[in-house]
Design a protein around this motif. Structure first.
Motif, short mmCIF file in Angstrom:
data_model
loop_
_atom_site.label_atom_id
_atom_site.label_comp_id
_atom_site.label_asym_id
_atom_site.label_seq_id
_atom_site.Cartn_x
_atom_site.Cartn_y
_atom_site.Cartn_z
N ALA A 373 0.82 -1.21 0.00
CA ALA A 373 0.00 0.00 0.00
C ALA A 373 0.86 1.26 0.00
CB ALA A 373 -0.94 0.00 1.20
N ASP A 374 2.02 1.22 0.67
CA ASP A 374 2.95 2.35 0.60
C ASP A 374 3.39 2.59 -0.84
OD1 ASP A 374 2.84 2.79 3.31
OD2 ASP A 374 4.80 1.88 3.76
N GLY A 375 3.63 1.49 -1.58
CA GLY A 375 4.00 1.63 -2.98
C GLY A 375 2.87 2.20 -3.82
N LEU A 376 1.65 1.80 -3.53
CA LEU A 376 0.50 2.35 -4.25
C LEU A 376 0.38 3.84 -4.00
CD1 LEU A 376 -2.03 1.92 -5.99
CD2 LEU A 376 -3.27 1.32 -3.90
N ASP A 377 0.64 4.27 -2.78
CA ASP A 377 0.61 5.71 -2.48
C ASP A 377 1.66 6.47 -3.29
OD1 ASP A 377 -1.44 5.37 -0.70
OD2 ASP A 377 -0.18 5.46 1.10
N ALA A 378 2.84 5.85 -3.48
CA ALA A 378 3.88 6.49 -4.28
C ALA A 378 3.45 6.66 -5.73
CB ALA A 378 5.18 5.68 -4.20
N LEU A 379 2.75 5.68 -6.26
CA LEU A 379 2.23 5.80 -7.62
C LEU A 379 1.17 6.91 -7.70
CD1 LEU A 379 1.86 2.02 -8.56
CD2 LEU A 379 3.43 3.65 -9.60
N ARG A 380 0.32 6.97 -6.69
CA ARG A 380 -0.69 8.02 -6.69
C ARG A 380 -0.05 9.40 -6.60
NH1 ARG A 380 -4.46 4.50 -2.59
NH2 ARG A 380 -5.94 3.67 -4.14
N ASP A 381 1.04 9.50 -5.83
CA ASP A 381 1.76 10.77 -5.74
C ASP A 381 2.35 11.18 -7.09
OD1 ASP A 381 1.17 10.92 -3.09
OD2 ASP A 381 3.15 10.32 -2.37
N ALA A 382 2.58 10.20 -7.96
CA ALA A 382 3.09 10.48 -9.30
C ALA A 382 1.98 10.86 -10.28
CB ALA A 382 3.85 9.27 -9.83
N GLY A 383 0.76 10.97 -9.77
CA GLY A 383 -0.35 11.36 -10.63
C GLY A 383 -1.08 10.20 -11.27
N THR A 384 -0.79 8.98 -10.83
CA THR A 384 -1.42 7.80 -11.41
C THR A 384 -2.71 7.48 -10.67
OG1 THR A 384 0.71 6.89 -12.10
CG2 THR A 384 -1.11 5.34 -11.87
N SER A 385 -3.77 7.26 -11.42
CA SER A 385 -5.06 6.91 -10.85
C SER A 385 -5.34 5.44 -11.12
CB SER A 385 -6.17 7.78 -11.45
OG SER A 385 -7.44 7.40 -10.94
N ILE A 386 -5.64 4.68 -10.08
CA ILE A 386 -5.90 3.25 -10.22
C ILE A 386 -7.26 2.96 -9.60
CG2 ILE A 386 -5.16 0.94 -9.54
CD1 ILE A 386 -2.29 1.98 -9.54
N ASP A 387 -8.19 2.43 -10.41
CA ASP A 387 -9.52 2.16 -9.87
C ASP A 387 -9.76 0.67 -9.64
OD1 ASP A 387 -9.77 1.29 -12.49
OD2 ASP A 387 -11.19 2.83 -13.08
N ARG A 388 -8.86 -0.20 -10.15
CA ARG A 388 -8.92 -1.61 -9.83
C ARG A 388 -7.61 -2.25 -10.27
NH1 ARG A 388 -12.78 -5.36 -13.68
NH2 ARG A 388 -11.45 -5.35 -15.54
N LEU A 389 -7.31 -3.42 -9.70
CA LEU A 389 -6.06 -4.11 -9.98
C LEU A 389 -6.34 -5.57 -10.32
CD1 LEU A 389 -3.99 -2.67 -7.02
CD2 LEU A 389 -3.23 -2.56 -9.38
N SER A 390 -5.80 -6.04 -11.44
CA SER A 390 -5.80 -7.46 -11.75
C SER A 390 -4.69 -8.12 -10.93
CB SER A 390 -5.56 -7.69 -13.24
OG SER A 390 -6.57 -7.09 -14.01
N VAL A 391 -4.95 -9.30 -10.39
CA VAL A 391 -4.00 -9.97 -9.49
C VAL A 391 -3.44 -11.21 -10.18
CG1 VAL A 391 -3.65 -10.94 -7.19
CG2 VAL A 391 -5.38 -9.17 -7.54
N ILE A 392 -2.09 -11.33 -10.16
CA ILE A 392 -1.44 -12.51 -10.71
C ILE A 392 -0.40 -13.00 -9.71
CG2 ILE A 392 -1.76 -11.71 -13.08
CD1 ILE A 392 1.25 -11.07 -13.15
#
Length: 483
Positions: A373-392
């Protein structure tokens, strides 16, 4: 039929797809990691080759005879150093090796434009600083280096006799001008190398040669074309249809990765976000990378006497989420996003007389989820919007862990049929594109949805204070850097 081979860290996986995209056969063979000193992580390149052959030969011979192309995926960043005879000079230094932190500082200092060129902060896991370490600490080896290959590309050399790589995997060397999609002479020169020491670059969908006759005979496969393929995460993305800008996936393998496809180069090195080429033409991607994900599950299973991951997940579920005070910091091999800290190590905090295997297991599941989740926050700080994630990845097998991750992310998780096959699936699809052509969006389609796990409001509320405690704990366990 199309064969995809994934050179992983814990094993090699081979998967055959038919033209309809269904799995027609698969095989695996294990690998081990050597850690001769603290923060070191190495493998024998010959072990990759033997495991690859073993995995392929596990597949039914009647299926192998129908294969029309081969694609490769593999663990990224590994420094495979070859001499003039194309034989390895030493064990390969892997992606989760942390010995070259001083050399990262040297690169950043000597090339002020490094982050602009590569889109990334210098990290010990990348290939370029490893070469500086070898130059400094093993000068006799460095003098003999004629070629540096990534793990899957060493296997390619054994398969075809040719030296080639794809842009997604090569981006992780720190030698690529990622925006221009070519080697950077500037960064190569900083490590006393030039383009003669690195393989030719291809898009992941291009052919890089054909199987050598002796290999084809040994494997029971025609002498078919071999596609460039991709780094493990890019190939995994191609396998589950993450091929349009904004598509995103969560890979729960040995490491944990959040991968977002982009239509342009969008770096954010300040938060240790990776910005690489995709394995498909005219696409890039961003990644947050956590070095220990499913590997923490295997480690904790051994630690607590569980028979395997399944028993650990079952134990954790008996403890339940958010019920106790144990906190797990999952930095067994250091960390990348967002901390870029090769020296930090894992820890359990808040243990007491009532701590038992079940509560430790639950803490491990939560700790990995919080780090991701810390990594997801870093992506969001970069302006990336994620509304769902495929899991592998192998971690996708646990729906209970998925509930915890979805609540930590506050994002729905989509589980796809066959998603646990991982990068080998994408490698096979890249082989199909290399042989037949066509549009990637038509070949690299998302498998059917097996299930979706939505964030549970009550679970979000219960985990929120534990995630805050997790984030507060990192500074308490961080060793002072002595560079």
């Amino acid at each position: 039929m199309f064969l995809g081979i994934d050179i992983g860290t814990s094993g090699v996986k081979a998967v055959v797809l038919d033209e309809a995209g269904a799995v027609a056969g698969q095989g695996t063979a294990p690998l081990t990691v050597q850690r001769p000193q603290p923060r070191w992580s190495e493998q024998d390149p010959e072990a990759w080759w033997h495991a690859t052959t073993a995995a392929v030969l596990t597949i039914d011979p009647t299926v192998r005879r129908l294969i029309r192309g081969v694609g490769l995926a593999g663990q990224m960043h590994g420094a495979t150093l070859l001499g003039a005879d194309d034989r390895p000079l030493r064990p390969a230094i892997l992606w989760n090796d942390g010995r070259s932190d001083r050399e990262c500082l040297e690169l950043e200092t000597s090339i002020p434009s490094l982050r602009e060129i590569t889109g990334n902060i210098a990290m010990p896991g990348f290939t370029a600083p490893k070469l500086l370490w070898v130059r400094k600490n093993e000068p006799d080896v460095f003098k003999q280096v004629r070629t540096v290959l990534l793990p899957k590309d060493y296997v390619r050399l054994r398969m075809t006799g040719g030296k080639a790589s794809d842009l997604s995997d090569a981006s992780g060397t720190l030698w690529v001008d990622v925006a221009a999609r070519r080697w950077s002479d500037t960064v190569l020169a900083a490590t006393d190398l030039d383009e003669r020491a690195v393989p030719r670059l291809f898009e992941g969908t291009e052919q890089t040669g054909t199987l050598r006759p002796d290999v084809a005979e040994q494997w029971g496969i025609p002498a078919v074309p071999v596609a460039a393929g991709g780094g493990d995460n890019a190939a995994g993305a191609a396998g589950v249809g993450v091929v349009r800008p904004g598509n995103a996936l969560l890979s729960l393998g040995t490491s944990g990765v959040i991968f977002v496809a982009t239509d342009q180069f969008r770096p954010n090195p300040a938060r240790a976000v990776h910005a690489f080429c995709h394995c498909l033409p005219q696409l890039w991607h961003q990644m947050s990378v956590h070095l220990s994900a499913a590997s923490c599950i295997d480690w904790a299973a051994r630690l607590t006497g569980a028979s395997g991951a399944a028993e650990l997940f079952a134990r954790a579920e008996t403890a339940g989420p958010g019920n106790r005070g144990e906190i797990f910091l999952p930095y067994l091999s250091g960390e990348r996003t967002p901390h870029n800290d090769a020296r930090v190590r894992g820890a359990f905090l808040g243990l007491d007389n009532d701590t038992d295997p079940a509560t430790l297991s639950q803490a491990v599941l939560e700790g990995v989820a919080f780090a991701l989740a810390d990594g997801l926050d870093a992506l969001r700080d970069a302006g990336t919007s994620i509304d769902r994630l495929s899991v592998i990845g192998g971690g996708a097998r646990s729906g209970y862990w998925g509930r915890i991750i979805a609540a930590a992310f506050e994002v729905p998780l989509v589980y796809l049929q066959g998603g646990e096959v991982g990068p080998a699936l994408g490698a096979a699809r890249l082989a199909q594109l290399a042989v037949e052509g066509g549009a990637p969006v038509d070949i690299c389609v998302a498998p059917p949805i097996a299930r979706q796990i939505d964030p549970e409001p009550l679970l979000i509320e219960r985990l929120a204070p534990r995630r805050a405690a997790f984030r507060d704990a990192y500074p308490r366990i961080t060793p002072k850097k002595e560079l």
